[in-house]
Structures are given as structure tokens and as C-alpha cells.
Scaffold this motif. Structure first.
Motif, short mmCIF file in Angstrom:
data_model
loop_
_atom_site.label_atom_id
_atom_site.label_comp_id
_atom_site.label_asym_id
_atom_site.label_seq_id
_atom_site.Cartn_x
_atom_site.Cartn_y
_atom_site.Cartn_z
N ASN A 2 0.84 -1.19 0.00
CA ASN A 2 0.00 0.00 0.00
C ASN A 2 0.88 1.25 0.00
OD1 ASN A 2 -2.16 1.64 0.15
ND2 ASN A 2 -2.87 0.96 2.16
N ILE A 3 0.81 2.04 -1.06
CA ILE A 3 1.63 3.24 -1.16
C ILE A 3 0.81 4.44 -0.69
CG2 ILE A 3 2.84 4.79 -2.73
CD1 ILE A 3 3.36 2.34 -4.50
N MET A 4 1.35 5.16 0.29
CA MET A 4 0.67 6.34 0.80
C MET A 4 1.01 7.53 -0.10
SD MET A 4 0.84 8.01 4.57
CE MET A 4 2.34 8.93 4.37
N ARG A 5 -0.02 8.17 -0.60
CA ARG A 5 0.19 9.34 -1.45
C ARG A 5 0.11 10.60 -0.61
NH1 ARG A 5 -2.70 9.48 -6.90
NH2 ARG A 5 -1.50 11.36 -6.79
N ILE A 6 1.05 11.49 -0.82
CA ILE A 6 1.06 12.74 -0.07
C ILE A 6 0.01 13.67 -0.68
CG2 ILE A 6 2.44 14.78 0.50
CD1 ILE A 6 4.88 12.92 0.48
N PRO A 7 -0.82 14.26 0.16
CA PRO A 7 -1.85 15.17 -0.36
C PRO A 7 -1.25 16.40 -1.03
CG PRO A 7 -2.29 14.58 1.92
CD PRO A 7 -0.91 14.10 1.59
N ARG A 8 -2.06 17.05 -1.83
CA ARG A 8 -1.66 18.32 -2.44
C ARG A 8 -2.39 19.43 -1.70
NH1 ARG A 8 -2.32 16.00 -8.33
NH2 ARG A 8 -0.21 15.24 -8.65
N LEU A 9 -1.66 20.49 -1.41
CA LEU A 9 -2.22 21.64 -0.70
C LEU A 9 -2.15 22.85 -1.62
CD1 LEU A 9 -3.20 23.02 1.94
CD2 LEU A 9 -0.79 23.30 2.55
N TYR A 10 -3.28 23.52 -1.78
CA TYR A 10 -3.37 24.74 -2.58
C TYR A 10 -3.79 25.87 -1.66
CZ TYR A 10 -3.56 21.37 -6.43
OH TYR A 10 -3.30 20.34 -7.29
N VAL A 11 -3.10 27.02 -1.77
CA VAL A 11 -3.35 28.14 -0.86
C VAL A 11 -3.51 29.43 -1.65
CG1 VAL A 11 -2.38 29.48 1.05
CG2 VAL A 11 -2.06 27.02 0.99
N GLU A 12 -4.42 30.27 -1.18
CA GLU A 12 -4.65 31.58 -1.79
C GLU A 12 -3.44 32.49 -1.54
OE1 GLU A 12 -8.19 34.92 -1.70
OE2 GLU A 12 -7.86 33.70 0.07
N ASN A 13 -3.05 33.25 -2.56
CA ASN A 13 -1.95 34.23 -2.45
C ASN A 13 -0.66 33.62 -1.90
OD1 ASN A 13 -3.73 36.25 -3.33
ND2 ASN A 13 -4.39 36.67 -1.24
N ALA A 14 -0.29 32.46 -2.37
CA ALA A 14 0.94 31.82 -1.88
C ALA A 14 2.16 32.50 -2.50
CB ALA A 14 0.93 30.34 -2.24
N GLU A 15 3.15 32.84 -1.65
CA GLU A 15 4.36 33.49 -2.15
C GLU A 15 5.21 32.50 -2.95
OE1 GLU A 15 3.88 33.81 1.51
OE2 GLU A 15 2.58 35.50 1.01
N LYS A 16 5.53 31.37 -2.32
CA LYS A 16 6.30 30.32 -3.00
C LYS A 16 5.32 29.23 -3.40
CE LYS A 16 10.37 30.81 -0.06
NZ LYS A 16 11.16 30.15 0.96
N HIS A 17 5.35 28.87 -4.67
CA HIS A 17 4.42 27.82 -5.08
C HIS A 17 5.01 26.95 -6.17
CE1 HIS A 17 3.33 30.23 -8.62
NE2 HIS A 17 3.28 31.26 -7.81
N GLU A 18 4.34 25.83 -6.41
CA GLU A 18 4.84 24.80 -7.32
C GLU A 18 4.37 24.99 -8.76
OE1 GLU A 18 5.96 21.33 -5.63
OE2 GLU A 18 6.59 22.86 -4.23
#
Length: 164
Positions: A2-18
Motif C-alpha cells: 500500500n503506497i501512501m500518497r502525499i496530499p496536495r495543498l493549494y493556498v490563496e496568495n501563496a508566495e512560494k508555489h509549485e
């Protein structure tokens, strides 16, 4: 396995982002995931993907400081949770010689149920229970001499389904 997947987090007005973006329209009734290079023109809120481990940077004194979306997988099912700025979260610490989390992010929990097992140096086992019904949003490991975790829980009373 069972592979645990890391959640994705999205944030309003993020300074550093992906680079990945999500748009919230109509007060959260419409959620659009945009392609990496896709531009958005409209009056919705744009949230940017940030590092999931930075979740607690957007919580101050138990209150969410920016609108956010968490995208995670529970039992092979994709779930999306939209959390508005000002939402109150419950922070439950679990500290011991050894700490064994019983629940994971995205899990729905019921008040009085166990969320972690604590083992003492002597080998005694105790449990940390949650006082509320809710959803585990984040599990933070705090660097310390003893194992130390903080569970961030979205209490059921903070979950709102708005009708038009």
C-alpha cells in the motif's frame, strides 16, 4: 503493498508555489484545476499548490489564515476539501517515548475514538482520543527529544454545505 500518497495543498496568495493552480468560483461551488501553463481570467480566487508540509504555516492559534484546498486520496478515492479563511481547527498533541498514529490525513473520525497510541519507556500503552467528530487534515511531526505529533482536525461543526 500500500503506497501512501502525499496530499496536495493549494493556498490563496501563496508566495512560494509549485506552479499548479486551482480556481474557486461562486463561493466554493465551482472548483477548477488548471493546467500548469493555463492562465485564468475571471473573478474567482486562484489558489496555488504549496508544499503540503507547510500546512501549519497557514494556521494561527487554531484558525486558518488563508483559503485552502486539500486534495488527497483515501481508500483509492480522490477527495477535495475546501477550507475557508477563518475556519477553526482543533490541534491535538500526541507525545510519548514512542508515538504510533492510528489515523491518517483524510480520515473521518468520531468523538472519543483513538487517533494515536503512546508507548512509555516502560512499555505501557496509552491512547490519545479525539473529543470531536471531524476530518484529519494534517499530521505534523514536531522535532523534540520525545516523539511528538500534532493532529490538525476539521471539526464537524465547521463543515458547512451552503445552499443557494
Amino acid at each position: 503493498m500500500n503506497i501512501m500518497r502525499i496530499p496536495r495543498l493549494y493556498v490563496e496568495n501563496a508566495e512560494k508555489h509549485e506552479g499548479r493552480k486551482v480556481v474557486i468560483e461562486n463561493g466554493g461551488k465551482v472548483i477548477k484545476f488548471l493546467d500548469k501553463d493555463e492562465e485564468y481570467e475571471g473573478d474567482g480566487k486562484v489558489l496555488y499548490q504549496v508544499i503540503y508540509d507547510d500546512f501549519d504555516n497557514y494556521v494561527l492559534m487554531g484558525t486558518v489564515t488563508k483559503d485552502m484546498i486539500i486534495e488527497y486520496e483515501v481508500g483509492g478515492v480522490r477527495q477535495i476539501t475546501y477550507i475557508k479563511k477563518g475556519t477553526k481547527l482543533l490541534e491535538i498533541p500526541a507525545e510519548g517515548y514512542k508515538v504510533y498514529p492510528i489515523v491518517d490525513f483524510g480520515c473521518r473520525i468520531l468523538g472519543g475514538h483513538r487517533i494515536a497510541a503512546l508507548q512509555s519507556r516502560k512499555g505501557d500503552i496509552r491512547f490519545v482520543n479525539t473529543p470531536v467528530n471531524g476530518i484529519v487534515l494534517f499530521l505534523k511531526e514536531v522535532p523534540a527529544k520525545r516523539e511528538n505529533y500534532v493532529f490538525y482536525i476539521l471539526p464537524e461543526e465547521e463543515i458547512k454545505f451552503e445552499e443557494e
